[in-house]
Motif scaffolding. Structure first.
Motif, PDB file in Angstrom:
ATOM      1  N   ILE A   4     -51.338  23.929   3.728  1.00 10.01           N
ATOM      2  CA  ILE A   4     -52.457  22.880   3.182  1.00 10.01           C
ATOM      3  C   ILE A   4     -53.748  22.798   4.144  1.00 10.01           C
ATOM      4  O   ILE A   4     -54.908  22.752   3.479  1.00 10.01           O
ATOM      5  CB  ILE A   4     -51.660  21.799   2.840  1.00 10.01           C
ATOM      6  N   LEU A   5     -53.428  22.330   5.515  1.00  2.00           N
ATOM      7  CA  LEU A   5     -54.783  22.069   6.220  1.00  2.00           C
ATOM      8  C   LEU A   5     -55.588  23.489   6.524  1.00  2.00           C
ATOM      9  O   LEU A   5     -56.657  23.443   6.670  1.00  2.00           O
ATOM     10  CB  LEU A   5     -54.046  21.398   7.456  1.00  2.00           C
ATOM     11  N   ALA A   6     -54.828  24.417   6.681  1.00  4.78           N
ATOM     12  CA  ALA A   6     -55.393  25.846   7.088  1.00  4.78           C
ATOM     13  C   ALA A   6     -56.252  26.244   5.956  1.00  4.78           C
ATOM     14  O   ALA A   6     -57.204  26.917   6.028  1.00  4.78           O
ATOM     15  CB  ALA A   6     -54.304  27.009   7.650  1.00  4.78           C
ATOM     16  N   ALA A   7     -55.802  25.950   4.787  1.00  8.33           N
ATOM     17  CA  ALA A   7     -56.819  26.162   3.807  1.00  8.33           C
ATOM     18  C   ALA A   7     -57.994  25.173   3.675  1.00  8.33           C
ATOM     19  O   ALA A   7     -58.662  25.821   2.850  1.00  8.33           O
ATOM     20  CB  ALA A   7     -55.929  25.936   2.074  1.00  8.33           C
ATOM     21  N   SER A   8     -58.234  24.218   4.230  1.00  8.39           N
ATOM     22  CA  SER A   8     -59.436  23.539   4.144  1.00  8.39           C
ATOM     23  C   SER A   8     -60.499  24.330   4.560  1.00  8.39           C
ATOM     24  O   SER A   8     -61.576  24.025   3.863  1.00  8.39           O
ATOM     25  CB  SER A   8     -59.374  22.015   4.957  1.00  8.39           C
ATOM     26  N   GLU A   9     -60.376  25.210   5.339  1.00  9.86           N
ATOM     27  CA  GLU A   9     -61.662  26.261   5.847  1.00  9.86           C
ATOM     28  C   GLU A   9     -62.345  26.803   4.413  1.00  9.86           C
ATOM     29  O   GLU A   9     -63.294  27.226   4.213  1.00  9.86           O
ATOM     30  CB  GLU A   9     -61.460  27.082   6.927  1.00  9.86           C
ATOM     31  N   ASN A  10     -61.113  27.407   3.644  1.00 11.35           N
ATOM     32  CA  ASN A  10     -61.634  28.028   2.488  1.00 11.35           C
ATOM     33  C   ASN A  10     -62.115  27.253   1.677  1.00 11.35           C
ATOM     34  O   ASN A  10     -63.375  27.754   0.908  1.00 11.35           O
ATOM     35  CB  ASN A  10     -60.010  28.724   1.692  1.00 11.35           C
ATOM     36  N   GLY A  11     -61.852  25.995   1.480  1.00  7.69           N
ATOM     37  CA  GLY A  11     -62.902  25.109   0.448  1.00  7.69           C
ATOM     38  C   GLY A  11     -64.218  25.061   0.833  1.00  7.69           C
ATOM     39  O   GLY A  11     -65.039  25.082   0.109  1.00  7.69           O
ATOM     40  N   LYS A  12     -64.618  24.820   2.166  1.00 15.90           N
ATOM     41  CA  LYS A  12     -65.846  25.054   2.830  1.00 15.90           C
ATOM     42  C   LYS A  12     -66.702  26.412   2.582  1.00 15.90           C
ATOM     43  O   LYS A  12     -67.690  26.242   2.198  1.00 15.90           O
ATOM     44  CB  LYS A  12     -66.032  24.773   4.245  1.00 15.90           C
ATOM     45  N   ILE A  13     -65.788  27.533   2.766  1.00 13.49           N
ATOM     46  CA  ILE A  13     -66.498  28.695   2.247  1.00 13.49           C
ATOM     47  C   ILE A  13     -67.098  28.568   0.942  1.00 13.49           C
ATOM     48  O   ILE A  13     -67.901  29.373   0.771  1.00 13.49           O
ATOM     49  CB  ILE A  13     -65.668  29.860   2.713  1.00 13.49           C
ATOM     50  N   ASN A  14     -66.167  28.234   0.089  1.00 12.16           N
ATOM     51  CA  ASN A  14     -66.639  28.497  -1.309  1.00 12.16           C
ATOM     52  C   ASN A  14     -67.472  27.293  -1.890  1.00 12.16           C
ATOM     53  O   ASN A  14     -68.120  27.579  -2.747  1.00 12.16           O
ATOM     54  CB  ASN A  14     -65.173  27.987  -2.170  1.00 12.16           C
ATOM     55  N   GLN A  15     -67.618  26.269  -0.986  1.00  9.07           N
ATOM     56  CA  GLN A  15     -68.874  25.523  -1.364  1.00  9.07           C
ATOM     57  C   GLN A  15     -70.199  26.057  -1.258  1.00  9.07           C
ATOM     58  O   GLN A  15     -70.972  25.401  -1.667  1.00  9.07           O
ATOM     59  CB  GLN A  15     -68.535  24.043  -0.678  1.00  9.07           C
ATOM     60  N   LYS A  16     -70.172  26.769  -0.065  1.00  5.45           N
ATOM     61  CA  LYS A  16     -71.603  27.292   0.111  1.00  5.45           C
ATOM     62  C   LYS A  16     -72.125  28.126  -0.617  1.00  5.45           C
ATOM     63  O   LYS A  16     -71.416  28.513  -1.321  1.00  5.45           O
ATOM     64  CB  LYS A  16     -71.356  28.005   1.638  1.00  5.45           C
ATOM     65  N   LYS A  70     -48.049  36.028 -11.173  1.00  7.35           N
ATOM     66  CA  LYS A  70     -48.823  36.777 -12.076  1.00  7.35           C
ATOM     67  C   LYS A  70     -49.937  36.100 -12.856  1.00  7.35           C
ATOM     68  O   LYS A  70     -51.131  36.290 -12.862  1.00  7.35           O
ATOM     69  CB  LYS A  70     -48.154  37.949 -12.812  1.00  7.35           C
ATOM     70  N   ILE A  71     -49.366  35.021 -13.416  1.00  7.88           N
ATOM     71  CA  ILE A  71     -50.271  33.891 -14.251  1.00  7.88           C
ATOM     72  C   ILE A  71     -51.355  33.478 -13.181  1.00  7.88           C
ATOM     73  O   ILE A  71     -52.622  33.255 -13.786  1.00  7.88           O
ATOM     74  CB  ILE A  71     -49.317  33.077 -14.772  1.00  7.88           C
ATOM     75  N   TYR A  72     -50.658  32.926 -12.189  1.00  8.54           N
ATOM     76  CA  TYR A  72     -51.740  32.546 -11.098  1.00  8.54           C
ATOM     77  C   TYR A  72     -53.043  33.381 -10.773  1.00  8.54           C
ATOM     78  O   TYR A  72     -54.132  32.984 -10.718  1.00  8.54           O
ATOM     79  CB  TYR A  72     -50.924  31.973 -10.031  1.00  8.54           C
ATOM     80  N   ALA A  73     -52.491  34.710 -10.542  1.00 12.83           N
ATOM     81  CA  ALA A  73     -53.353  35.654  -9.996  1.00 12.83           C
ATOM     82  C   ALA A  73     -54.693  35.824 -11.049  1.00 12.83           C
ATOM     83  O   ALA A  73     -55.635  36.157 -10.873  1.00 12.83           O
ATOM     84  CB  ALA A  73     -52.454  36.991  -9.835  1.00 12.83           C
ATOM     85  N   GLY A  74     -54.316  35.524 -12.532  1.00 15.50           N
ATOM     86  CA  GLY A  74     -55.492  35.750 -13.545  1.00 15.50           C
ATOM     87  C   GLY A  74     -56.188  34.653 -13.640  1.00 15.50           C
ATOM     88  O   GLY A  74     -57.212  34.630 -14.345  1.00 15.50           O
ATOM     89  N   TYR A  75     -55.910  33.378 -12.978  1.00 17.05           N
ATOM     90  CA  TYR A  75     -56.950  32.217 -13.055  1.00 17.05           C
ATOM     91  C   TYR A  75     -58.175  32.384 -12.493  1.00 17.05           C
ATOM     92  O   TYR A  75     -58.561  33.231 -11.349  1.00 17.05           O
ATOM     93  CB  TYR A  75     -56.396  31.283 -12.247  1.00 17.05           C
ATOM     94  N   PRO A  76     -59.404  32.285 -12.954  1.00 18.46           N
ATOM     95  CA  PRO A  76     -60.630  32.371 -12.608  1.00 18.46           C
ATOM     96  C   PRO A  76     -60.867  31.400 -11.105  1.00 18.46           C
ATOM     97  O   PRO A  76     -60.265  30.238 -11.396  1.00 18.46           O
ATOM     98  CB  PRO A  76     -61.634  31.854 -13.471  1.00 18.46           C
ATOM     99  N   ASP A  77     -61.680  31.689 -10.241  1.00 15.08           N
ATOM    100  CA  ASP A  77     -61.622  30.978  -8.886  1.00 15.08           C
ATOM    101  C   ASP A  77     -62.077  29.359  -9.264  1.00 15.08           C
ATOM    102  O   ASP A  77     -61.379  28.464  -8.659  1.00 15.08           O
ATOM    103  CB  ASP A  77     -62.709  31.523  -8.160  1.00 15.08           C
ATOM    104  N   ASP A  78     -62.789  29.297 -10.166  1.00 19.73           N
ATOM    105  CA  ASP A  78     -63.592  27.826 -10.523  1.00 19.73           C
ATOM    106  C   ASP A  78     -62.656  26.938 -11.180  1.00 19.73           C
ATOM    107  O   ASP A  78     -62.989  25.786 -11.775  1.00 19.73           O
ATOM    108  CB  ASP A  78     -65.076  27.995 -10.804  1.00 19.73           C
ATOM    109  N   MET A  79     -61.416  27.733 -11.630  1.00 17.93           N
ATOM    110  CA  MET A  79     -60.462  26.721 -12.558  1.00 17.93           C
ATOM    111  C   MET A  79     -59.943  25.632 -11.908  1.00 17.93           C
ATOM    112  O   MET A  79     -59.223  25.759 -10.690  1.00 17.93           O
ATOM    113  CB  MET A  79     -59.366  27.582 -13.344  1.00 17.93           C
ATOM    114  N   GLY A  80     -60.044  24.316 -12.660  1.00 19.96           N
ATOM    115  CA  GLY A  80     -59.469  23.166 -11.845  1.00 19.96           C
ATOM    116  C   GLY A  80     -58.328  22.913 -12.675  1.00 19.96           C
ATOM    117  O   GLY A  80     -58.107  23.042 -14.071  1.00 19.96           O
ATOM    118  N   THR A  81     -57.013  22.321 -12.043  1.00 21.12           N
ATOM    119  CA  THR A  81     -56.097  21.691 -12.841  1.00 21.12           C
ATOM    120  C   THR A  81     -56.402  20.158 -13.068  1.00 21.12           C
ATOM    121  O   THR A  81     -57.246  19.472 -12.385  1.00 21.12           O
ATOM    122  CB  THR A  81     -54.780  21.991 -12.103  1.00 21.12           C
ATOM    123  N   SER A  82     -55.617  19.881 -14.027  1.00 15.30           N
ATOM    124  CA  SER A  82     -55.836  18.409 -14.238  1.00 15.30           C
ATOM    125  C   SER A  82     -55.555  17.499 -13.001  1.00 15.30           C
ATOM    126  O   SER A  82     -56.128  16.379 -12.717  1.00 15.30           O
ATOM    127  CB  SER A  82     -54.812  17.833 -15.639  1.00 15.30           C
TER     128      SER A  82
END
Lengths: 293, 293
Positions: free
Chosen positions: A281-293, B229-241
């Motif tokens: 979970i913590l290592a993924a936080s860098e991914n969040g920043k890349i995607n915000q840019k 496989k379902i997850y792999a099909g999600y678009p990047d910007d999809m948020g869950t509730s």
């Protein structure tokens, strides 16, 4: 010739070390290096002392250093190593004053030491506020013994240890529980009021203890309970460095703390699911920043 | 006498059900209940249809209902149960159109059904946007068979199942992986780009699968791979509730999703450390709000 002291990283730890050296030595002997030339307003809560400390840049420094403290965040180390080559000599003593473990191997030099730092302070918009403690634990040998002698008139409290690894791992485990839950939960130490979070801390500490033992580190048998008692003494509004980093969108020292412990466990083929989840979970936080840019 | 339909909860699911019933029945037969009287702007992306739907309050409704859909968030159910007593009769059919599981026991009535809803939409500042799907899976019996017959002219797609528990758990597991990592990591589905996060999803799903099996639920053997496989099909910007809830500081449905699965595992004495860690972190988010107040 007068000895030359350098400190890279004008944060709470670096500025405190610089300030304490400047109190004892001539101002041209002590150099605080930052990304740019500037000033740091430095305040000590316990002594009420205040000072303005100038920062220099490594690029414009043409001398060599006898002692170099590196007090930058762990993810800044690679860049600093590239920039510091011209200020280092073969007999320079290099002291890594950073959290975590595993960074020392990055520096190809005969006298590099990982120190375990207990200096409590915080970087603010204007500068640095020091709260308490000026303790640095170091491996005991002829170089560090000489260093301690040189610095005996300062208020820095050096503790030379015959097995520094024990002390490094002790602090790693202290950080493992509280940094993980405050950062992943995005709350100060008040998150420890939640029973599930106290259980999670204990599970993380037990996994950390197993990894340390498997890695041959001798720690007190009561370390999990000892650290849980330390946590119980934290004030509700206390934030950890990793908490402040995640709240401010700054890079996390997860690679050097949770990452180092997790990889050590993996290399020893240990199953550590609580640590693995938190690390992921913590290592993924860098991914969040890349995607915000 | 004309049948009376009620829907509590003017969110994406509730408003879609109300809209589809209103297309087929007289407007005085269908009642969308909210916290206050007002209007919901409802838009369907697939059909380009738009409507303004009025909301009523339960307090001011003096009739009784033949069919009641409850489409509020899980943590609002207790309050709704207190308010709905006067609109329910012994032969009212009550359909819980909520995420998660375990809430049905809260309603003391002979004809309560948990439905598994696949209606994709989002609440916005002005109202509700419907993206796709209008599927409701229900346990097959004489009451639900009659309901489906009543509603056969609507575009709601009812799927009657002989073992609804299987379908409830299938959706629980779909939610378990993606809701957990998007909420704990505070990122949209783009977090799945991180290899550690995909591993974490897989570990959560494997624990969920073990719990379901131990609870006597028959799921496809390939369920973990199917859901990955379902997850792999999600678009990047999809948020869950749950992602939107944690980002907006709203209460999380963690008790009905991760909490229900975790407690089921605990009652069967299963060791599920990945789920335990995620549940602990997400359950602590309510503590954060208490401390902010």
């Amino acid at each position: 010739m007068e000895l030359q002291y350098g400190i890279i990283g004008p944060g709470a730890v670096g500025t405190t070390i610089a300030y304490e050296l400047m109190r004892t030595f001539n101002s041209n002997q002590v150099h605080l290096f930052g990304k740019r030339e500037g000033k740091v307003l430095y305040q000590q809560r316990d002594t009420k002392e205040e000072a303005v400390i100038e920062t220099e840049t490594l690029a414009r420094f043409n001398d060599t250093l006898d002692v170099l403290f590196i007090a930058v965040k762990t993810h800044q180390l690679d860049r600093v190593i590239e920039q510091m080559e011209h200020v280092i000599e073969d007999d320079t003593v290099i002291i890594l004053a950073q959290n975590g473990h595993g960074q020392i191997e990055k520096i190809d030099h005969p006298h590099v030491y990982q120190t375990v730092v207990y200096i409590s302070g915080q970087k603010t918009d204007e500068g640095v506020v020091h709260f308490r403690d000026r303790i640095l634990q170091l491996q005991e040998d002829e170089y560090t013994a000489e260093l301690v002698e040189q610095l005996e008139d300062t208020r820095l409290e050096f503790q030379l240890q015959s097995h520094i690894e024990t002390y490094i791992w002790y602090k790693l485990l202290v950080n493992l529980g509280i940094n993980s839950v405050t950062a992943a939960g995005r709350q100060t130490a008040s998150i420890l009021k939640v029973p599930e979070i106290r259980n999670l801390c204990r599970n993380l500490l037990e996994e950390g203890q197993r990894i340390a033992e498997a890695a041959g580190i001798v720690l007190p048998e009561t370390i999990v309970e000892d650290i849980m008692k330390i946590y119980a003494g934290y004030p509700d509004d206390m934030g950890t460095s990793m908490y402040y980093d995640i709240i401010n969108g700054a890079p996390l020292e997860v690679d050097a703390i949770q990452g180092f412990i997790y990889r050590t466990g993996q290399s020893l083929e240990l199953y550590t699911p609580y640590l693995e989840t938190i690390y992921s979970i913590l290592a993924a936080s860098e991914n969040g920043k890349i995607n915000q840019k």
